[in-house]
Write an enzyme that holds these catalytic residues in place. Structure first.
Site, PDB file in Angstrom:
ATOM      1  N   SER A  81       3.050  -4.307  -4.631  1.00 27.73           N
ATOM      2  CA  SER A  81       2.518  -3.087  -4.065  1.00 27.73           C
ATOM      3  C   SER A  81       3.373  -1.882  -4.464  1.00 27.73           C
ATOM      4  O   SER A  81       3.469  -1.578  -5.644  1.00 27.73           O
ATOM      5  CB  SER A  81       2.411  -3.246  -2.553  1.00 27.73           C
ATOM      6  OG  SER A  81       1.594  -2.244  -2.012  1.00 27.73           O
ATOM      7  N   ASP A 100      -8.490  -6.804  -2.669  1.00 25.33           N
ATOM      8  CA  ASP A 100      -7.250  -6.310  -2.077  1.00 25.33           C
ATOM      9  C   ASP A 100      -7.566  -5.065  -1.246  1.00 25.33           C
ATOM     10  O   ASP A 100      -8.163  -4.116  -1.750  1.00 25.33           O
ATOM     11  CB  ASP A 100      -6.261  -5.963  -3.198  1.00 25.33           C
ATOM     12  CG  ASP A 100      -4.867  -5.656  -2.691  1.00 25.33           C
ATOM     13  OD1 ASP A 100      -4.741  -4.913  -1.692  1.00 25.33           O
ATOM     14  OD2 ASP A 100      -3.905  -6.141  -3.296  1.00 25.33           O
ATOM     15  N   HIS A 144      -3.729  -8.846   0.236  1.00 26.39           N
ATOM     16  CA  HIS A 144      -2.973  -7.837  -0.504  1.00 26.39           C
ATOM     17  C   HIS A 144      -1.905  -8.508  -1.348  1.00 26.39           C
ATOM     18  O   HIS A 144      -1.029  -9.177  -0.825  1.00 26.39           O
ATOM     19  CB  HIS A 144      -2.341  -6.852   0.472  1.00 26.39           C
ATOM     20  CG  HIS A 144      -1.549  -5.774  -0.192  1.00 26.39           C
ATOM     21  ND1 HIS A 144      -1.976  -5.127  -1.331  1.00 26.39           N
ATOM     22  CD2 HIS A 144      -0.347  -5.232   0.117  1.00 26.39           C
ATOM     23  CE1 HIS A 144      -1.075  -4.227  -1.680  1.00 26.39           C
ATOM     24  NE2 HIS A 144      -0.077  -4.276  -0.832  1.00 26.39           N
TER      25      HIS A 144
END
Length: 559
Positions: A261, A496, A524
């Site tokens: 991320s 996601d 995610h």
């Protein structure tokens, strides 16, 4: 003020430079596990928020056999690149709940506050490692779980959950708390009561009074950071430069890195700044770093639509489960969730705590957070069952679990503040130098956000308010293509919620050496997710054997 402890390890959320996102709700890091479990680890070494800080005492370890490893990018950084680390036990620092074991080692690393003026002050970064268990050690594998604001120390302390046995055999698994995060002089802008007010506030103001309240809370956060020593220097470029100091003091000629991320932002910036030091890089749950003008809301719209897609997938799965509280078609189920969220604006639900009813702000968080992990979906089903029956207790429990609120009302860590400290520094200017976030911008895009994502858009549109009055100037941002770096693996997940797959596609294209891997699945990020064995195999082969995945490799979830 909040104690300088940290939240549990997390799969990450997050991205820098999102102009309109409700970053606290959507980009704060999310726990890897919902219940405590026993894995290797202790606590982390601690940084502080004092003035100039001394580096650790030199260890007896011999300096690197490769003299180029510690060559600094400029002579004034030589003292930082030449540090020798003293590794000690991690018993003195509070680990994430449920983490046990004594196999990890901890230390601190000194870095300059301001790389443009290295003599103006220093700070300490907290670092932990799990030494490689195999005989053929390849070096260090640096982890970042995202955020911004996720604790890499906590993440690495759960190495048994977030990395494979093959990686732990081949590498020292190393985690660090980035500057201003958790144990690394964690920024502290709000006391716990103010932080709770910020969480529970109505995120979608319907009248001038509600907007004024939300503006006041956002300004309180911004001004609370104004006197923090580290807050002006929490930009991603500085954090990426810290990573090169870590590479040097770990005696690695090249950096091997797994970033999730927001960690993909750190990795991409590092590749731009130090392409000749890039080793094996995996950027999972990639963020789109395309330069856009301040008025462009593409990224915001794609993210809120990503949450809608994730909710649709959850509802479709829920309707196949015997304990699903929703009914009818997928559209019917989504409508029931939307109706529940809307009702909380009028009448918050009781939770068993008269002082803490389930407000709309808390209800949105309770739906959003479990979407980050497929394994958390049963918990969301239970929360919705109670809420639809008029009881918000389970939903409030989910919010407290994910935000790390203790029964006494204290919050563990500083993710909620750190995420703004980083994002506002990274995202306040477009390439023309115009302030990227104004109240007019936010109000102008609110209707567009609501139309694009009826469930979450209204509650995300005003999330950038703290950056409107952020007390520090934005940091310079490089154009990123990573030219000169070896192959960099970029991973995107089709459903996601926080970092849509299209972002990974763009980042892989933007990086000269980008190699795209896609995962048709939920949650995610992909590596380590339930059902993502194909991704795990490709990532492990890349890290351990150097086998670069085929560009465009498409993996499908196997639940």
């Amino acid at each position: 003020m909040r104690p300088r402890t940290t939240r549990p390890a997390r799969t990450t959320t997050g991205t820098a430079r999102l102009r309109g996102a409700r970053r606290l709700a959507l980009l704060a890091a999310v726990p890897v596990v919902l219940a405590g479990c026993s894995v290797g680890g202790g606590g982390g070494g601690g940084g502080s928020t004092g003035d100039d800080e001394a580096a650790p005492e030199p260890s007896a370890a011999a300096p690197s056999l490769d003299p180029t490893v510690r060559v600094p990018p400029s002579p004034e950084l030589a003292t930082f690149y030449s540090q020798e680390l003293t590794w000690v036990g991690c018993e003195s620092i509070d680990p994430p709940e449920g983490v046990t074991g004594q196999d990890h080692e901890c230390t601190t690393v000194q870095v300059p506050l301001d790389y443009e003026d290295p003599g103006a002050g220093t700070m300490l970064l907290s670092l932990t490692r799990l030494p490689a268990t195999g005989d053929d050690r390849l070096g260090s594998l640096l982890l970042n779980p995202g955020g911004p604001g996720g604790s890499g120390v906590d993440y690495a302390l759960q190495a048994g959950l977030v990395t494979s046995e093959e990686l732990r055999e081949a590498y020292d698994v190393v985690g660090f708390d980035p500057r201003g995060v958790a144990r690394s002089a964690g920024v502290d802008c709000l006391d716990d009561a103010s932080y709770e007010d910020f969480l529970t506030a109505d995120p979608s103001p319907d009248d001038p009074g509600e907007l004024q309240t939300l503006e006041g809370l956002a300004d309180r956060l911004a001004q609370g950071c104004a006197d923090d020593r580290v807050a002006p220097y929490m930009d991603t470029v500085s954090a990426a430069r810290d990573m090169d100091v870590l590479r040097a003091v770990l005696d690695d000629a090249d950096l091997t890195f797994l970033g999730k991320s927001y960690g993909t932002v750190l990795g991409a910036v590092y590749a731009e700044l130090f392409p000749d030091r890039v080793g094996r890089f995996v950027l999972d749950g990639a963020v789109d770093l395309t330069a856009r003008p301040a008025t462009d809301v593409t990224i915001d719209l794609e993210q809120v639509q990503g949450f809608e897609v994730a909710l649709e997938s959850f509802v479709a799965d829920c309707l196949t489960q015997p304990d699903c509280p929703l009914s009818g078609s997928v559209d019917d189920g989504i409508g029931q969730v939307r109706a529940l969220i809307a009702s909380l604006d009028r009448v918050p639900l009781p939770t068993g705590d008269d002082a803490r009813p389930l407000t709309q702000g808390l209800g949105v968080l309770a739906v959003v957070y479990p979407l980050y992990q497929y394994d958390a979906w049963p918990a969301l089903r239970a929360g919705l069952e109670g809420a639809l029956a008029g009881d918000g207790e389970v939903m409030l429990f989910l919010v407290d679990l994910f935000t790390e609120r203790a029964e006494d009302g204290t919050y563990r860590g500083n993710t909620g503040e750190a995420i703004y400290a980083v994002n506002c520094l990274d995202g306040r200017s477009d390439p023309a130098g115009r302030a990227a976030i104004t109240l007019e911008d936010i109000e102008g895009s609110a209707q567009e956000m609501a139309e694009a994502a009826p469930t979450f858009g209204p509650h995300i549109a005003y999330g950038g308010l703290p950056c409107v009055g952020w007390p520090f100037e934005p940091a310079a941002w490089p154009e990123i293509d990573g030219e000169g770096a070896p192959e960099i693996v970029v991973i995107g997940t089709s459903r996601d919620p926080a970092t849509p797959q299209v972002w990974a596609e763009r980042l892989a294209e933007q990086l000269v050496s980008g190699v795209l891997v896609t995962y048709d699945g939920d949650g995610h990020t992909a590596y380590g997710q339930t059902g993502a064995g194909c991704v795990d195999e490709a990532v492990d082969a890349f890290f351990v054997e150097g086998t670069v995945p085929e560009d465009g490799l498409a993996c499908v979830a196997d639940y």
